[in-house]
Scaffold this active site. Structure first.
Site, PDB file in Angstrom:
ATOM      1  N   GLY A  51     -24.231  31.599 -38.982  1.00 17.50           N
ATOM      2  CA  GLY A  51     -23.054  31.431 -39.845  1.00 17.50           C
ATOM      3  C   GLY A  51     -22.039  32.550 -39.695  1.00 17.50           C
ATOM      4  O   GLY A  51     -21.100  32.641 -40.476  1.00 17.50           O
ATOM      5  N   PRO A  92     -26.392  37.398 -35.042  1.00 19.45           N
ATOM      6  CA  PRO A  92     -27.496  36.439 -35.064  1.00 19.45           C
ATOM      7  C   PRO A  92     -26.986  35.072 -34.615  1.00 19.45           C
ATOM      8  O   PRO A  92     -25.888  34.664 -35.003  1.00 19.45           O
ATOM      9  CB  PRO A  92     -27.928  36.406 -36.536  1.00 19.45           C
ATOM     10  CG  PRO A  92     -26.819  37.035 -37.312  1.00 19.45           C
ATOM     11  CD  PRO A  92     -26.008  37.879 -36.374  1.00 19.45           C
ATOM     12  N   ASP A 103     -12.796  29.322 -36.871  1.00 18.62           N
ATOM     13  CA  ASP A 103     -13.664  30.330 -36.247  1.00 18.62           C
ATOM     14  C   ASP A 103     -13.113  30.797 -34.903  1.00 18.62           C
ATOM     15  O   ASP A 103     -13.134  31.985 -34.591  1.00 18.62           O
ATOM     16  CB  ASP A 103     -15.071  29.749 -36.022  1.00 18.62           C
ATOM     17  CG  ASP A 103     -15.797  29.468 -37.325  1.00 18.62           C
ATOM     18  OD1 ASP A 103     -15.139  29.433 -38.381  1.00 18.62           O
ATOM     19  OD2 ASP A 103     -17.024  29.274 -37.283  1.00 18.62           O
TER      20      ASP A 103
HETATM   21  O1  PMV Z   1     -21.263  28.363 -39.325  1.00 16.57           O
HETATM   22  P1  PMV Z   1     -20.098  28.588 -38.471  1.00 16.57           P
HETATM   23  O2  PMV Z   1     -19.904  30.020 -38.128  1.00 16.57           O
HETATM   24  O3  PMV Z   1     -20.122  27.701 -37.256  1.00 16.57           O
HETATM   25  O4  PMV Z   1     -18.774  28.182 -39.343  1.00 16.57           O
HETATM   26  C1  PMV Z   1     -18.387  26.835 -39.510  1.00 16.57           C
HETATM   27  C2  PMV Z   1     -17.178  26.689 -40.405  1.00 16.57           C
HETATM   28  C3  PMV Z   1     -16.929  25.238 -40.849  1.00 16.57           C
HETATM   29  O5  PMV Z   1     -15.815  25.270 -41.751  1.00 16.57           O
HETATM   30  C4  PMV Z   1     -18.136  24.682 -41.591  1.00 16.57           C
HETATM   31  C5  PMV Z   1     -16.606  24.304 -39.683  1.00 16.57           C
HETATM   32  C6  PMV Z   1     -15.245  24.534 -39.055  1.00 16.57           C
HETATM   33  O6  PMV Z   1     -15.078  24.079 -37.902  1.00 16.57           O
HETATM   34  O7  PMV Z   1     -14.327  25.094 -39.689  1.00 16.57           O
END
Ligand code: PMV
Length: 320
Positions: A90, A86, A138
């Site tokens: 997240g 998706p 990520d």
């Molecule tokens: O929501 P995502 O999959 O973009 O994860 C972000 C993770 C964070 O810790 C909030 C930001 C980061 O760059 O580590």
């Protein structure tokens, strides 16, 4: 033989089990690459750059455009993408997109397969510039695959992959060998805007000592979580996930919908723990459970989309 005229790249999504947001401030995080992937194909010979047959849009395709600017330039490309993840959910679709674009651009330019370290560094740079702040979490897990721990220094029993520094922060990216971890991801259907949530936490951390304490508490809890998961002690790991969710709530990235889903998940027999995963403000919940099918059915009864996920050892791939 001239340079290739086409590159195809793919990279996995991820779930963060412990440590999102705190990792931006140099605290540890633990993530797993998923068996769901993002795929991108880039071909030369176009008249203007297109993404899925539409003109490149710097707002809509911000991550992709940034990676092209850094590693390709402005020669037109015909780009198509496909995803099992998706979007803004997240589960790392932007990072997987940044990894694929970086890998494909480098492959088109040099004709060589770039190393995992080169791709991870490059994709992190593209994300950092696009978001204004980021950790390499990520992009590193999407490049490397498997279970990945970031921490300021090397952790016992983990294999270092690469070290990334930015300003006064440094992250040692490490491989952890884990037995399969049984998880369900539930999506809220509300988009999670990473840059927005990271900026919101930054304002709070700069202003509130309690927020800085929450960030440190997440860091300590993450290392306990790694030990619990490694020991196969899912009850303890689940309790730590619940606590991690509370601390993310204190950082302002929980939402009523995420809280409702977490509460519902914890009431289902077999659930060890539940927390939001990724940037929050929407996006997804990750649940550690020994009864994935029952939990997926319980979410279905609530009208919530969820799916059992497996971690995958496979990282990025690029071919011509
Ligand atoms: O929501 P995502 O999959 O973009 O994860 C972000 C993770 C964070 O810790 C909030 C930001 C980061 O760059 O580590």
């Amino acid at each position: 033989m001239g340079p290739p005229t086409e590159a195809r790249a793919s990279a996995p999504g991820k779930v963060i089990l412990f440590g999102e947001h705190a990792v931006v401030y140099g605290e540890p995080s633990l993530s797993l690459a998923l068996d769901r992937r993002f795929r991108l194909r880039a071909a030369t010979g176009a008249k203007a750059t297109t993404v899925n047959h539409e003109p490149l849009d710097l707002r809509k395709h911000a991550y992709l455009a940034q990676a092209l600017t850094l590693y390709w330039g402005d020669a037109p490309l015909r780009i198509t993408t496909e995803s099992d993840l998706p979007s803004a959910g997240g589960v790392g679709s932007s990072a997987a997109l940044s990894v694929c674009t970086t890998a494909a651009a480098l492959r088109l330019r040099t004709g060589q397969t770039p190393s995992a370290e080169t791709v991870a560094r490059g994709a992190f740079e593209a994300e950092y510039v696009t978001q204004g702040a980021a950790s390499p979490n990520d992009t590193s897990v999407s490049t490397a695959g498997g279970a990945v721990l970031l921490s300021p220094t090397r952790a016992a029993g983990a294999t270092p992959l690469w070290r990334i520094e930015r300003g006064d922060r440094a992250w040692t990216v490490q491989r952890v060998e884990l037995e399969p971890v049984p998880l369900v991801v539930a999506t809220t259907g509300t988009r999670s805007h990473t840059a927005e949530q990271v900026a919101k936490v930054k304002r709070l951390v700069e202003r509130e000592p309690a927020a800085r304490e929450a960030v440190s508490a997440i860091g300590r809890l993450t290392l306990d979580g790694v030990d619990a998961i490694r020991a196969g002690d899912f009850s303890r790991a689940g309790r730590l996930m619940n606590r991690n969710h509370e601390l993310l709530h204190a950082l302002g990235v929980d939402t009523p919908e995420l809280a409702r889903l977490a509460k519902a998940a914890r009431a289902v027999p077999g659930t060890f723990g539940a927390k939001l995963t990724g940037a929050g403000g929407g996006g997804s919940l990750v649940v550690l459970t020994e009864k994935a099918p029952a939990l997926v059915r319980a979410f279905e009864d609530l009208g919530v989309r969820s799916f059992a996920v497996r971690s995958s050892p496979d990282g990025f791939e690029v071919t011509s």
